[in-house]
Design a protein around this motif. Sequence first.
Motif, PDB file in Angstrom:
ATOM      1  N   ALA A   1      14.702  24.989  -0.294  1.00  0.00           N
ATOM      2  CA  ALA A   1      13.530  24.142  -0.691  1.00  0.00           C
ATOM      3  C   ALA A   1      12.309  24.164   0.301  1.00  0.00           C
ATOM      4  CB  ALA A   1      13.818  22.504  -0.787  1.00  0.00           C
ATOM      5  N   CYS A   2      11.265  23.780  -0.258  1.00  0.00           N
ATOM      6  CA  CYS A   2       9.900  23.728   0.373  1.00  0.00           C
ATOM      7  C   CYS A   2       9.298  22.417  -0.036  1.00  0.00           C
ATOM      8  CB  CYS A   2       8.804  24.977   0.247  1.00  0.00           C
ATOM      9  SG  CYS A   2       8.318  25.148  -1.608  1.00  0.00           S
ATOM     10  N   THR A   3       8.737  21.700   0.946  1.00  0.00           N
ATOM     11  CA  THR A   3       8.294  20.205   0.845  1.00  0.00           C
ATOM     12  C   THR A   3       7.039  20.091   1.801  1.00  0.00           C
ATOM     13  OG1 THR A   3       9.256  18.074   1.250  1.00  0.00           O
ATOM     14  CG2 THR A   3       9.637  19.425   2.830  1.00  0.00           C
ATOM     15  N   VAL A   4       6.428  19.103   1.098  1.00  0.00           N
ATOM     16  CA  VAL A   4       4.989  18.669   1.647  1.00  0.00           C
ATOM     17  C   VAL A   4       5.019  17.406   1.731  1.00  0.00           C
ATOM     18  CG1 VAL A   4       2.474  18.651   1.544  1.00  0.00           C
ATOM     19  CG2 VAL A   4       3.577  20.705   0.967  1.00  0.00           C
ATOM     20  N   THR A   5       4.739  16.677   2.918  1.00  0.00           N
ATOM     21  CA  THR A   5       4.310  15.266   3.174  1.00  0.00           C
ATOM     22  C   THR A   5       3.026  14.857   3.371  1.00  0.00           C
ATOM     23  OG1 THR A   5       6.575  14.864   4.272  1.00  0.00           O
ATOM     24  CG2 THR A   5       4.971  13.147   4.545  1.00  0.00           C
ATOM     25  N   LEU A   6       2.435  14.152   2.417  1.00  0.00           N
ATOM     26  CA  LEU A   6       1.095  13.986   2.533  1.00  0.00           C
ATOM     27  C   LEU A   6       0.875  12.586   2.839  1.00  0.00           C
ATOM     28  CD1 LEU A   6       0.317  15.493  -0.999  1.00  0.00           C
ATOM     29  CD2 LEU A   6      -0.324  16.648   0.969  1.00  0.00           C
ATOM     30  N   ARG A   7      -0.249  12.283   3.688  1.00  0.00           N
ATOM     31  CA  ARG A   7      -0.525  11.026   4.006  1.00  0.00           C
ATOM     32  C   ARG A   7      -2.117  10.960   4.301  1.00  0.00           C
ATOM     33  NH1 ARG A   7       4.039   8.669   7.119  1.00  0.00           N
ATOM     34  NH2 ARG A   7       5.319  10.067   7.512  1.00  0.00           N
TER      35      ARG A   7
ATOM     36  N   ILE B   1       6.968   8.682  -4.144  1.00  0.00           N
ATOM     37  CA  ILE B   1       5.764   7.845  -3.764  1.00  0.00           C
ATOM     38  C   ILE B   1       6.421   6.831  -2.904  1.00  0.00           C
ATOM     39  CG2 ILE B   1       3.654   6.492  -4.191  1.00  0.00           C
ATOM     40  CD1 ILE B   1       3.684   8.371  -7.008  1.00  0.00           C
ATOM     41  N   THR B   2       5.982   6.836  -1.560  1.00  0.00           N
ATOM     42  CA  THR B   2       6.816   5.725  -0.659  1.00  0.00           C
ATOM     43  C   THR B   2       5.820   4.724  -0.498  1.00  0.00           C
ATOM     44  OG1 THR B   2       7.975   7.209   0.574  1.00  0.00           O
ATOM     45  CG2 THR B   2       7.781   5.258   1.701  1.00  0.00           C
ATOM     46  N   THR B   3       5.805   3.207  -0.585  1.00  0.00           N
ATOM     47  CA  THR B   3       5.037   2.144  -0.605  1.00  0.00           C
ATOM     48  C   THR B   3       5.710   1.171   0.288  1.00  0.00           C
ATOM     49  OG1 THR B   3       6.114   0.725  -2.315  1.00  0.00           O
ATOM     50  CG2 THR B   3       4.419   2.488  -2.862  1.00  0.00           C
ATOM     51  N   THR B   4       5.027   0.241   0.685  1.00  0.00           N
ATOM     52  CA  THR B   4       5.179  -0.972   1.667  1.00  0.00           C
ATOM     53  C   THR B   4       5.617  -2.161   0.899  1.00  0.00           C
ATOM     54  OG1 THR B   4       3.040  -1.717   1.888  1.00  0.00           O
ATOM     55  CG2 THR B   4       3.606  -0.513   3.455  1.00  0.00           C
ATOM     56  N   ALA B   5       5.800  -1.897  -0.372  1.00  0.00           N
ATOM     57  CA  ALA B   5       6.286  -2.997  -1.157  1.00  0.00           C
ATOM     58  C   ALA B   5       7.814  -3.286  -1.037  1.00  0.00           C
ATOM     59  CB  ALA B   5       6.151  -2.553  -2.780  1.00  0.00           C
ATOM     60  N   LYS B   6       8.193  -4.654  -0.965  1.00  0.00           N
ATOM     61  CA  LYS B   6       9.596  -5.050  -0.622  1.00  0.00           C
ATOM     62  C   LYS B   6      10.544  -4.844  -1.924  1.00  0.00           C
ATOM     63  CE  LYS B   6       8.238  -7.389   3.420  1.00  0.00           C
ATOM     64  NZ  LYS B   6       7.368  -6.693   3.438  1.00  0.00           N
ATOM     65  N   THR B   7       9.682  -5.018  -3.137  1.00  0.00           N
ATOM     66  CA  THR B   7      10.451  -5.133  -4.310  1.00  0.00           C
ATOM     67  C   THR B   7      10.125  -4.126  -5.513  1.00  0.00           C
ATOM     68  OG1 THR B   7       9.093  -6.781  -5.294  1.00  0.00           O
ATOM     69  CG2 THR B   7      10.940  -7.703  -4.089  1.00  0.00           C
ATOM     70  N   ASP B   8      10.859  -3.763  -6.559  1.00  0.00           N
ATOM     71  CA  ASP B   8      10.339  -2.963  -7.614  1.00  0.00           C
ATOM     72  C   ASP B   8       9.101  -3.585  -8.426  1.00  0.00           C
ATOM     73  OD1 ASP B   8      12.131  -1.012  -7.195  1.00  0.00           O
ATOM     74  OD2 ASP B   8      13.433  -1.344  -8.706  1.00  0.00           O
TER      75      ASP B   8
ATOM     76  N   ARG C   1       0.951  -1.161  -0.024  1.00  0.00           N
ATOM     77  CA  ARG C   1       0.047   0.097   0.011  1.00  0.00           C
ATOM     78  C   ARG C   1       0.774   1.371   0.075  1.00  0.00           C
ATOM     79  NH1 ARG C   1      -0.038  -2.526   4.539  1.00  0.00           N
ATOM     80  NH2 ARG C   1       0.542  -1.360   6.510  1.00  0.00           N
ATOM     81  N   ILE C   2       0.299   2.320  -0.231  1.00  0.00           N
ATOM     82  CA  ILE C   2       1.077   3.411  -0.310  1.00  0.00           C
ATOM     83  C   ILE C   2       0.970   4.165   1.079  1.00  0.00           C
ATOM     84  CG2 ILE C   2       1.086   5.816  -1.504  1.00  0.00           C
ATOM     85  CD1 ILE C   2      -0.004   4.707  -3.961  1.00  0.00           C
ATOM     86  N   GLU C   3       2.213   4.465   1.551  1.00  0.00           N
ATOM     87  CA  GLU C   3       2.358   5.088   3.036  1.00  0.00           C
ATOM     88  C   GLU C   3       2.171   6.664   2.774  1.00  0.00           C
ATOM     89  OE1 GLU C   3       5.832   3.763   4.311  1.00  0.00           O
ATOM     90  OE2 GLU C   3       4.956   2.076   5.686  1.00  0.00           O
ATOM     91  N   LYS C   4       3.098   7.271   2.080  1.00  0.00           N
ATOM     92  CA  LYS C   4       3.119   8.700   2.003  1.00  0.00           C
ATOM     93  C   LYS C   4       3.746   9.061   0.547  1.00  0.00           C
ATOM     94  CE  LYS C   4       7.782   8.840   3.703  1.00  0.00           C
ATOM     95  NZ  LYS C   4       8.491   9.525   4.919  1.00  0.00           N
ATOM     96  N   VAL C   5       3.261  10.348   0.250  1.00  0.00           N
ATOM     97  CA  VAL C   5       3.649  11.022  -1.114  1.00  0.00           C
ATOM     98  C   VAL C   5       4.508  12.512  -0.493  1.00  0.00           C
ATOM     99  CG1 VAL C   5       3.122  12.394  -3.208  1.00  0.00           C
ATOM    100  CG2 VAL C   5       1.938  10.033  -2.256  1.00  0.00           C
ATOM    101  N   VAL C   6       5.501  12.625  -0.864  1.00  0.00           N
ATOM    102  CA  VAL C   6       6.397  13.448  -0.502  1.00  0.00           C
ATOM    103  C   VAL C   6       6.487  14.456  -1.910  1.00  0.00           C
ATOM    104  CG1 VAL C   6       8.568  14.573   0.440  1.00  0.00           C
ATOM    105  CG2 VAL C   6       7.600  12.404   1.434  1.00  0.00           C
TER     106      VAL C   6
END
Length: 180
Positions: free
Chosen positions: A87-93, A157-164, A31-36
């Motif tokens: 820089a400016c950054t946003v972490t979305l969850r 896009i940060t996911t919980t997947a272990k492989t590509d 699943r998708i954990e976060k988007v930065v």
Amino acid sequence: MVPRLLEKYRSEVVPRMMKAFNYKNVMEVPRIEKVVVNIGVSEAKQDIKYLDAAINELALITGQRPVLKRAKKSVAGFKVRKGMPVACTVTLRGAKMWEFLDRLISLALPRIKDFQGVSRKGLDGRGNYNLGLREQLIFPEIEYDDIMRIRGMNVSITTTAKTDEEAYGLLKELGMPFRQ
């Protein structure tokens, strides 16, 4: 109200991923954990108005106030001193993350001129995906007349997947338009 992409993930993507990768439990499905979302503002050292404009544009695009990142050390080659804004950054969850991804996939990416799809090379080997965008104008929230300067951004896009392969399968099922 449940975001449209989250509903698609729960009803369509999870069953397909369980069948494709032979998962025995629903909790094994990536699943998708976060988007930065990150915008570099190197021109802010000349004029602070560029920094304010970048912050406002990123807030419009993501629906969340960005955090200002400052230089940790001085680098003479880049004319950067410690403490300068870089820089400016946003972490979305949560719901904002799903809404942003839905807008990115269905509205913003198809608006890129001569769009052939996103590269598969953005996968990092640990199931995360990085995408570079050349201009902020592809998002419908940004008015062409209101911008000071065209600037690019990085979407991670940060996911919980272990492989590509798992991450590619997840993003492909969610509708990410990968290049053939």
